[in-house]
Write a protein that holds these residues in place. Structure first.
Motif, PDB file in Angstrom:
ATOM      1  N   UNK B 370       3.046   2.151   2.549  1.00  0.00           N
ATOM      2  CA  UNK B 370       4.316   2.604   1.976  1.00  0.00           C
ATOM      3  C   UNK B 370       5.484   2.008   2.758  1.00  0.00           C
ATOM      4  N   UNK B 371       5.313   1.899   4.064  1.00  0.00           N
ATOM      5  CA  UNK B 371       6.375   1.320   4.884  1.00  0.00           C
ATOM      6  C   UNK B 371       6.599  -0.133   4.512  1.00  0.00           C
ATOM      7  N   UNK B 372       5.513  -0.876   4.220  1.00  0.00           N
ATOM      8  CA  UNK B 372       5.636  -2.286   3.856  1.00  0.00           C
ATOM      9  C   UNK B 372       6.229  -2.481   2.469  1.00  0.00           C
ATOM     10  N   UNK B 373       5.922  -1.602   1.533  1.00  0.00           N
ATOM     11  CA  UNK B 373       6.314  -1.807   0.133  1.00  0.00           C
ATOM     12  C   UNK B 373       7.786  -1.482  -0.129  1.00  0.00           C
ATOM     13  N   UNK B 374       8.412  -0.768   0.770  1.00  0.00           N
ATOM     14  CA  UNK B 374       9.820  -0.438   0.557  1.00  0.00           C
ATOM     15  C   UNK B 374       9.993   0.655  -0.472  1.00  0.00           C
ATOM     16  N   UNK B 375      11.075   0.561  -1.274  1.00  0.00           N
ATOM     17  CA  UNK B 375      11.379   1.628  -2.227  1.00  0.00           C
ATOM     18  C   UNK B 375      10.429   1.623  -3.423  1.00  0.00           C
ATOM     19  N   UNK B 376       9.877   2.773  -3.667  1.00  0.00           N
ATOM     20  CA  UNK B 376       8.985   2.924  -4.831  1.00  0.00           C
ATOM     21  C   UNK B 376       9.437   4.122  -5.636  1.00  0.00           C
ATOM     22  N   UNK B 377       9.207   4.084  -6.926  1.00  0.00           N
ATOM     23  CA  UNK B 377       9.509   5.279  -7.731  1.00  0.00           C
ATOM     24  C   UNK B 377       8.452   6.334  -7.409  1.00  0.00           C
ATOM     25  N   UNK B 378       8.796   7.618  -7.629  1.00  0.00           N
ATOM     26  CA  UNK B 378       7.809   8.689  -7.371  1.00  0.00           C
ATOM     27  C   UNK B 378       6.495   8.453  -8.121  1.00  0.00           C
ATOM     28  N   UNK B 379       6.595   7.924  -9.360  1.00  0.00           N
ATOM     29  CA  UNK B 379       5.362   7.668 -10.111  1.00  0.00           C
ATOM     30  C   UNK B 379       4.480   6.651  -9.410  1.00  0.00           C
ATOM     31  N   UNK B 380       5.105   5.634  -8.893  1.00  0.00           N
ATOM     32  CA  UNK B 380       4.341   4.575  -8.215  1.00  0.00           C
ATOM     33  C   UNK B 380       3.659   5.113  -6.960  1.00  0.00           C
ATOM     34  N   UNK B 381       4.409   5.923  -6.227  1.00  0.00           N
ATOM     35  CA  UNK B 381       3.832   6.565  -5.033  1.00  0.00           C
ATOM     36  C   UNK B 381       2.610   7.395  -5.406  1.00  0.00           C
ATOM     37  N   UNK B 382       2.821   8.172  -6.464  1.00  0.00           N
ATOM     38  CA  UNK B 382       1.756   9.071  -6.899  1.00  0.00           C
ATOM     39  C   UNK B 382       0.510   8.262  -7.270  1.00  0.00           C
ATOM     40  N   UNK B 383       0.767   7.114  -7.949  1.00  0.00           N
ATOM     41  CA  UNK B 383      -0.360   6.283  -8.394  1.00  0.00           C
ATOM     42  C   UNK B 383      -1.151   5.772  -7.194  1.00  0.00           C
ATOM     43  N   UNK B 384      -0.449   5.382  -6.150  1.00  0.00           N
ATOM     44  CA  UNK B 384      -1.134   4.893  -4.942  1.00  0.00           C
ATOM     45  C   UNK B 384      -1.993   6.002  -4.316  1.00  0.00           C
ATOM     46  N   UNK B 385      -1.376   7.192  -4.244  1.00  0.00           N
ATOM     47  CA  UNK B 385      -2.099   8.309  -3.651  1.00  0.00           C
ATOM     48  C   UNK B 385      -3.393   8.608  -4.416  1.00  0.00           C
ATOM     49  N   UNK B 386      -3.250   8.621  -5.732  1.00  0.00           N
ATOM     50  CA  UNK B 386      -4.418   8.917  -6.567  1.00  0.00           C
ATOM     51  C   UNK B 386      -5.487   7.855  -6.379  1.00  0.00           C
ATOM     52  N   UNK B 387      -5.061   6.610  -6.297  1.00  0.00           N
ATOM     53  CA  UNK B 387      -6.006   5.512  -6.115  1.00  0.00           C
ATOM     54  C   UNK B 387      -6.847   5.724  -4.849  1.00  0.00           C
ATOM     55  N   UNK B 388      -6.133   6.015  -3.755  1.00  0.00           N
ATOM     56  CA  UNK B 388      -6.839   6.207  -2.486  1.00  0.00           C
ATOM     57  C   UNK B 388      -7.800   7.390  -2.550  1.00  0.00           C
ATOM     58  N   UNK B 389      -7.248   8.443  -3.107  1.00  0.00           N
ATOM     59  CA  UNK B 389      -8.039   9.676  -3.164  1.00  0.00           C
ATOM     60  C   UNK B 389      -9.327   9.466  -3.956  1.00  0.00           C
ATOM     61  N   UNK B 390      -9.186   8.878  -5.131  1.00  0.00           N
ATOM     62  CA  UNK B 390     -10.387   8.763  -5.963  1.00  0.00           C
ATOM     63  C   UNK B 390     -11.343   7.744  -5.360  1.00  0.00           C
ATOM     64  N   UNK B 391     -10.796   6.739  -4.685  1.00  0.00           N
ATOM     65  CA  UNK B 391     -11.682   5.756  -4.062  1.00  0.00           C
ATOM     66  C   UNK B 391     -12.521   6.407  -2.954  1.00  0.00           C
ATOM     67  N   UNK B 392     -11.858   7.151  -2.061  1.00  0.00           N
ATOM     68  CA  UNK B 392     -12.634   7.761  -0.974  1.00  0.00           C
ATOM     69  C   UNK B 392     -13.611   8.792  -1.525  1.00  0.00           C
ATOM     70  N   UNK B 393     -13.151   9.530  -2.510  1.00  0.00           N
ATOM     71  CA  UNK B 393     -14.051  10.538  -3.084  1.00  0.00           C
ATOM     72  C   UNK B 393     -15.312   9.899  -3.641  1.00  0.00           C
ATOM     73  N   UNK B 394     -15.114   8.795  -4.383  1.00  0.00           N
ATOM     74  CA  UNK B 394     -16.275   8.153  -4.993  1.00  0.00           C
ATOM     75  C   UNK B 394     -17.172   7.525  -3.944  1.00  0.00           C
ATOM     76  N   UNK B 395     -16.528   6.982  -2.905  1.00  0.00           N
ATOM     77  CA  UNK B 395     -17.311   6.354  -1.845  1.00  0.00           C
ATOM     78  C   UNK B 395     -18.167   7.399  -1.113  1.00  0.00           C
ATOM     79  N   UNK B 396     -17.577   8.588  -0.896  1.00  0.00           N
ATOM     80  CA  UNK B 396     -18.289   9.616  -0.132  1.00  0.00           C
ATOM     81  C   UNK B 396     -19.271  10.424  -0.980  1.00  0.00           C
ATOM     82  N   UNK B 397     -19.122  10.292  -2.281  1.00  0.00           N
ATOM     83  CA  UNK B 397     -19.931  11.138  -3.151  1.00  0.00           C
ATOM     84  C   UNK B 397     -21.421  11.001  -2.861  1.00  0.00           C
ATOM     85  N   UNK B 398     -21.885   9.767  -2.765  1.00  0.00           N
ATOM     86  CA  UNK B 398     -23.319   9.558  -2.568  1.00  0.00           C
ATOM     87  C   UNK B 398     -23.826  10.061  -1.210  1.00  0.00           C
ATOM     88  N   UNK B 399     -23.134   9.697  -0.118  1.00  0.00           N
ATOM     89  CA  UNK B 399     -23.600  10.257   1.164  1.00  0.00           C
ATOM     90  C   UNK B 399     -23.641  11.793   1.153  1.00  0.00           C
TER      91      UNK B 399
END
Lengths: 277, 437
Positions: B370-399
């Motif tokens: 977020x520090x590197x990307x500079x100004x983002x709209x709230x929607x864009x921020x939210x999209x990034x957060x969701x991306x990370x969240x679902x990625x880690x969730x899916x990665x951890x699901x199997x273990x």
């Protein structure tokens, strides 16, 4: 006999039978509670069916053996449910539920009535006679079943050999009380049935008593119960003798119910119910 | 997490030793205070009855905990040597059970399979009381709480499904049970005691416990009869009044030393007529017999002599032994189920650590990005957060699923391997950075 209410009657009766037999074998209380619920459900449908049929026929359906058995199963369930409310002997359900289920099944197999019944049967007075007789029979059947249980339990206690039934049957005192209770209930009903029947016969046929086989056999049964009641109250008879008399009385009633209707030529027989006057 | 049970019972230790160990716990507050000080123990419960002294605890160092408890028990001041008595060797008497065996043993104790008289129900009440005590002193935790509740339900299940306690195994209790099948209830029934023997007293005690209505004692010497009658709040009469008493008594318990019959068939027959055939239950525990055996032929009269009752008791013992076999099987199954639950418990800290690590990492990376990307709209921020969240969730699901399911199954087959696998997962994700790999 075919109607949408038949299966809602029959299925719960069989369900109750299975539950009560399971209770009998395992002794788990919950089976017995569900059994009572099932039986009540079946009884409700049974009653509704009887009302519907009475209304469509314009008379109580009791003019053929099947109909009479169907009515008797209803009375038996009624007597048992009444008893479980006032004087619960759970194990009795293991006899009553299967009996009711089998009687209803039998009434479905037996041929339906061959024609229209005699208009003599379409009286409210006669409906009363039938209801009284059948409820009396049901109560006295319970007394007889209780008597059988009593004899089994008493034998084990006397011989000091404790088998399968010992734990499962209630105490002698309770079984004897059941005998007395059912006698107090059934005997007045039977008496009232005989009186109403005689009065109706006097009114329609001109004489109170015709020495018809069914009348004679009923009188025999009535006398057995009268002796039992008298001895119980006056001499204090109880236990084994009372149980045996209740069983004798029940035998007489069964012979009356089935025999007089089928084997003997009687104006009480199902065949004569179909005759037009 | 391990369960450890240490103790002695009537089979392993003589009475003197059990007495002394039992004396360790006269004051539960002090005892729990000392037990909770032991370092290897997380949760603890003790109970002592006349047949056993046992301590059950939860520990993550099972061997250490067992050792600590052993020391705790042996620290009794009188234990090493009592003058004039040989030293009692605690080590020979003490048993130590762990995990599955501990659970099984505890279930067996509570279901009264480990008792002196198998199937007697008192022990369950004692365990319940001990649990209440332990809970008051905050000595139990999640594992023992669950174990105890399971234990109570298992004990109840054993009782209802095997019927282990249904058959009386003492002569006096057998008589009481027989009477219940004759009378239904004892309230408003009158007991007549003939003679004042010890066994009669015991039976009277049982009958009193059943709420019997009235007690009458008839004895050859009136004085002794009066004394006994007073003890049970009854009434004393002399043996001469026996025939009158036949009219009112419902249960007659006879144990006199009389050389001839006190009651004949004829006497009872007459009495039965006069009492309108109300049932009569006669128990004759005297030798030679007090009551004519022909009395049993009368209607509504039930006569049992000492041999009849002993026959009933012997038969009931056979039934109880058969029920005990069934109960053992039931307990084994239930103990395995409990251990399964305990095994799943072991994976939860690992799962939580995994999730926490993932959350920590994604939060840190998100901040950097977020520090590197500079100004983002709230929607864009939210999209990034969701991306990370679902990625880690899916990665951890199997273990996580592996831990939950596979570990559970592995624990059933081989506990050691299951433990190793759990350790592997922790090392794989580096969940314990301070421990050297």
């Amino acid at each position: 006999m075919n109607h949408f209410l038949i299966y809602p009657t029959l299925v719960p009766y069989y369900g109750a039978s299975a539950l009560w037999l399971a209770f009998f074998l395992t002794g788990r209380e919950s089976y017995c509670r569900f059994g009572l619920f099932c039986l009540s459900l079946g009884f409700g449908c049974h009653s509704l069916y009887l009302i519907w049929r009475t209304l469509t026929l314009g008379m109580l359906p009791a003019a053929a053996l099947g109909e009479a058995l169907f009515l008797f199963a209803w009375a038996l369930a009624a007597a048992f449910l009444f008893l479980s409310w006032r004087f619960p002997i759970k194990i009795l359900g293991a006899m009553v539920a299967p009996l009711a289920a089998l009687l209803v099944s039998a009434s479905l197999i037996l041929p339906i009535r061959p024609g229209t019944a005699s208009p003599l049967l379409q009286s409210l007075w006669l409906a009363g006679h039938i209801i009284l007789a059948i409820l009396g029979n049901a109560a006295l059947t319970l007394a007889g079943l209780g008597g059988a249980f009593y004899l089994i339990q008493e034998r084990q206690l006397k011989k000091k050999k404790f088998g399968f039934f010992y734990r499962r049957l209630p105490s002698l005192d309770r079984l004897d009380a059941l005998n007395f209770w059912c006698l107090n209930l059934g005997f007045p009903l039977l008496t009232a049935a005989i009186i109403t029947g005689s009065l109706y016969a006097q009114y329609t046929l001109g004489n109170l008593w015709r020495w018809d086989p069914k009348e004679v056999l009923t009188l025999v049964a009535w006398l057995i119960y009268a002796v039992l009641l008298h001895e119980r109250l006056a001499v204090g008879w109880r236990g084994r003798r009372a149980a045996w008399l209740a069983i004798f009385g029940l035998t007489a009633l069964v012979v009356t119910f089935v025999g007089a209707n089928l084997w003997f030529d009687s104006y009480h027989s199902f065949a004569s119910f179909m005759k037009q006057p | 997490m391990n369960l450890v049970l240490v103790g002695v019972n009537h089979k392993t230790a003589p009475l003197e030793l059990r007495e002394k160990l039992g004396c360790l716990f006269p004051e539960p507050t002090a005892a729990y205070h000392r037990l909770k000080e032991l370092t290897a123990i997380q949760e603890v419960l003790f109970y002592s009855t006349c047949n056993r002294v046992e301590i059950l605890c939860v520990s993550d160092q099972a061997d250490h905990a067992a050792q600590e408890l052993r020391t705790f028990l042996s620290r009794h001041p009188h234990l090493p040597d009592t003058p004039g008595q040989p030293a009692i060797n605690l080590n020979d008497s003490l048993y130590v059970w762990q995990d599955l065996e501990a659970v099984q043993h505890f279930f067996r104790v509570a279901a009264s399979l480990d008792a002196l008289v198998v199937g007697e129900p008192q022990i369950l009440g004692q365990v319940k009381a001990a649990y209440r005590q332990a809970a008051e002193h905050r000595a139990t935790g999640a594992i023992l709480n669950r174990l105890l509740h399971k234990t109570f339900s298992v004990a109840k299940k054993v009782r209802t499904e095997t019927g282990i306690g249904d058959h009386a195994v003492s002569v006096s209790y057998a008589a009481v049970n027989l009477g219940r099948k004759i009378f239904g209830a004892y309230t408003d029934k009158t007991v007549l005691l003939l003679g004042a023997g010890e066994m009669a007293e015991l039976a009277l005690e049982h009958l009193k416990g059943q709420g019997v209505g009235k007690i009458v004692v008839a004895n050859r010497t009136l004085e002794r009869g009066v004394k006994l009658a007073q003890r049970f709040h009854g009434e004393a009469i002399s043996l001469q009044e026996l025939e009158d008493q036949l009219l009112t008594a419902d249960i007659i318990l006879s144990s006199t030393g009389s050389p001839h019959y006190l009651l004949t068939q004829e006497q009872v027959r007459n009495a039965m007529r006069r009492r309108k055939q109300r049932p009569l239950f006669l128990i004759d525990i005297a030798v030679p017999r007090d009551l004519d055996p022909k009395i049993n032929d009368l209607d509504n009269v039930y006569l049992y002599n000492i041999d009849d009752l002993q026959g009933v008791v012997e038969l009931n013992w056979q039934k109880r032994r058969a029920a005990a076999v069934k109960a053992e099987r039931l307990i084994q199954a239930e103990a395995l189920k409990f251990m399964d639950w305990l095994a799943t418990l072991a994976v939860f800290p690992t799962i939580i650590a995994l999730k926490e690590k993932a959350a920590r990492l994604s939060e840190a990376e998100l901040k950097k990005t977020l520090a590197q990307l500079g100004n983002l709209t709230p929607q864009q921020r939210r999209a990034l957060e969701v991306l990370l969240q679902s990625f880690t969730q899916k990665l951890l699901h199997d273990p996580i699923m592996f831990l939950k399911r596979h570990h559970h199954l592995a624990a059933q087959a081989d506990r050691k391997r299951a433990h190793l696998e759990l350790g592997l997962v922790r090392r794989l994700f580096n969940l314990d950075p301070e421990t050297p790999t």
